[in-house]
Write a protein that holds these residues in place. Structure first.
Motif, short mmCIF file in Angstrom:
data_model
loop_
_atom_site.label_atom_id
_atom_site.label_comp_id
_atom_site.label_asym_id
_atom_site.label_seq_id
_atom_site.Cartn_x
_atom_site.Cartn_y
_atom_site.Cartn_z
N ARG A 106 0.84 -1.20 0.00
CA ARG A 106 0.00 0.00 0.00
C ARG A 106 0.88 1.25 0.00
O ARG A 106 1.76 1.39 0.85
N ALA A 107 0.64 2.14 -0.96
CA ALA A 107 1.37 3.41 -1.01
C ALA A 107 1.04 4.23 0.23
O ALA A 107 -0.04 4.07 0.83
N THR A 108 1.96 5.10 0.64
CA THR A 108 1.77 5.90 1.85
C THR A 108 1.80 7.39 1.53
O THR A 108 2.17 7.79 0.42
N VAL A 109 1.42 8.18 2.51
CA VAL A 109 1.58 9.63 2.41
C VAL A 109 2.85 10.00 3.16
O VAL A 109 3.33 9.22 4.00
N ALA A 110 3.40 11.17 2.90
CA ALA A 110 4.63 11.60 3.56
C ALA A 110 4.46 11.55 5.08
O ALA A 110 3.43 11.97 5.61
N GLY B 61 11.07 5.76 4.57
CA GLY B 61 10.63 6.88 3.74
C GLY B 61 9.26 6.58 3.17
O GLY B 61 8.71 5.51 3.38
N GLN B 62 8.72 7.54 2.45
CA GLN B 62 7.41 7.36 1.84
C GLN B 62 7.47 6.28 0.76
O GLN B 62 8.44 6.19 0.01
N ILE B 63 6.44 5.46 0.69
CA ILE B 63 6.29 4.48 -0.40
C ILE B 63 5.30 5.09 -1.38
O ILE B 63 4.13 5.28 -1.05
N LYS B 64 5.80 5.44 -2.56
CA LYS B 64 4.96 6.11 -3.55
C LYS B 64 4.38 5.10 -4.53
O LYS B 64 5.01 4.07 -4.82
N GLN B 65 3.19 5.41 -5.03
CA GLN B 65 2.55 4.55 -6.01
C GLN B 65 3.53 4.29 -7.16
O GLN B 65 4.16 5.21 -7.67
N GLY B 66 3.70 3.01 -7.52
CA GLY B 66 4.61 2.63 -8.58
C GLY B 66 5.98 2.19 -8.09
O GLY B 66 6.74 1.56 -8.82
N ASP B 67 6.35 2.54 -6.83
CA ASP B 67 7.62 2.06 -6.27
C ASP B 67 7.64 0.54 -6.28
O ASP B 67 6.59 -0.11 -6.16
N GLN B 68 8.82 -0.04 -6.40
CA GLN B 68 8.99 -1.49 -6.35
C GLN B 68 9.62 -1.83 -5.00
O GLN B 68 10.76 -1.45 -4.73
N ASN C 271 12.27 -14.39 -2.70
CA ASN C 271 12.42 -12.95 -2.90
C ASN C 271 11.33 -12.47 -3.85
O ASN C 271 11.13 -13.06 -4.91
N VAL C 272 10.65 -11.40 -3.45
CA VAL C 272 9.53 -10.87 -4.22
C VAL C 272 9.72 -9.37 -4.36
O VAL C 272 10.21 -8.71 -3.45
N THR C 273 9.31 -8.84 -5.50
CA THR C 273 9.25 -7.39 -5.67
C THR C 273 7.78 -7.02 -5.80
O THR C 273 7.08 -7.49 -6.69
N ALA C 274 7.33 -6.19 -4.86
CA ALA C 274 5.91 -5.82 -4.80
C ALA C 274 5.72 -4.37 -5.20
O ALA C 274 6.30 -3.47 -4.59
N PRO C 275 4.92 -4.11 -6.24
CA PRO C 275 4.66 -2.72 -6.62
C PRO C 275 3.77 -2.03 -5.58
O PRO C 275 2.90 -2.67 -4.98
N ALA C 276 4.00 -0.75 -5.39
CA ALA C 276 3.16 0.04 -4.49
C ALA C 276 1.92 0.49 -5.25
O ALA C 276 2.01 0.98 -6.37
N ARG C 277 0.78 0.29 -4.62
CA ARG C 277 -0.51 0.68 -5.22
C ARG C 277 -1.23 1.65 -4.29
O ARG C 277 -1.01 1.66 -3.08
N ALA C 278 -2.15 2.41 -4.85
CA ALA C 278 -2.97 3.33 -4.06
C ALA C 278 -3.79 2.54 -3.05
O ALA C 278 -4.12 1.37 -3.27
#
Length: 166
Positions: free
Chosen positions: A41-45, A119-126, A144-151
């Motif tokens: 889940r993407a976060t806010v600052a 730090g903040q996790i922004k939408q689209g971050d891996q 090992n997994v890479t998870a995209p950040a979503r809204a």
């Protein structure tokens, strides 16, 4: 003639060893645990924590022991539950992964909490996640997994987005 036989014999043994090694490598490299649709889940600052979600299927009876990620100081597996109409969330020691059954880590049940974010996790971050799974034979597997950040309002399976706007 002996030199020829020795050369043929050495060649045969070398090939046999190579085949055995390749077979062994492919057997150990075969995934015992599959992770599908991982996302964070993407976060806010300034937000100190977030959740990670996914579907996990193990080939044999296994247990998800822990999850780590470089984006957080502390990573815990939590479970959300309802007791007498009261929602509770708290850490669990492990998550059972019955053989061949997909276990969902989602906002309404088991999920991964990323706490003390760096730090903040922004939408689209891996976001890299490392899962440690132990099977019934006592063997430990690292996935090992890479998870995209979503809204925050993103559905679990983006392939089934039924016209929702984000």
């Amino acid at each position: 003639m002996n030199a020829l036989l020795n050369a043929v014999s050495r060649s045969f043994v070398s090939r046999a060893v190579a085949v055995a090694l390749l077979a062994g490598v492919s057997l150990t490299a075969a995934a015992q645990t599959r992770v599908e649709d991982p996302w964070v889940r993407a976060t806010v600052a300034g937000q100190p924590s977030s959740g990670a979600f996914m579907r996990i299927t193990a080939d044999t009876d296994s247990t998800l022991l822990n999850v780590t990620s470089p984006v957080a100081k502390d990573v815990q597996i939590h479970e959300m539950s309802m007791t007498n109409d009261v929602m509770r969330m708290g850490p669990v020691d492990a998550v059972p992964l019955p053989a061949g059954k997909t276990v969902a880590l989602d906002p309404d049940g088991y999920h991964v909490m990323l706490m003390g974010l760096n730090g903040q996790i922004k939408q689209g971050d891996q976001v890299p996640l490392t899962l440690t799974v132990k099977n019934a034979r006592g063997e430990t597997e690292v996935v090992n997994v890479t998870a995209p950040a979503r809204a925050a309002a993103a559905p679990m399976d983006m392939a089934h987005d039924h016209g929702m706007t984000h």
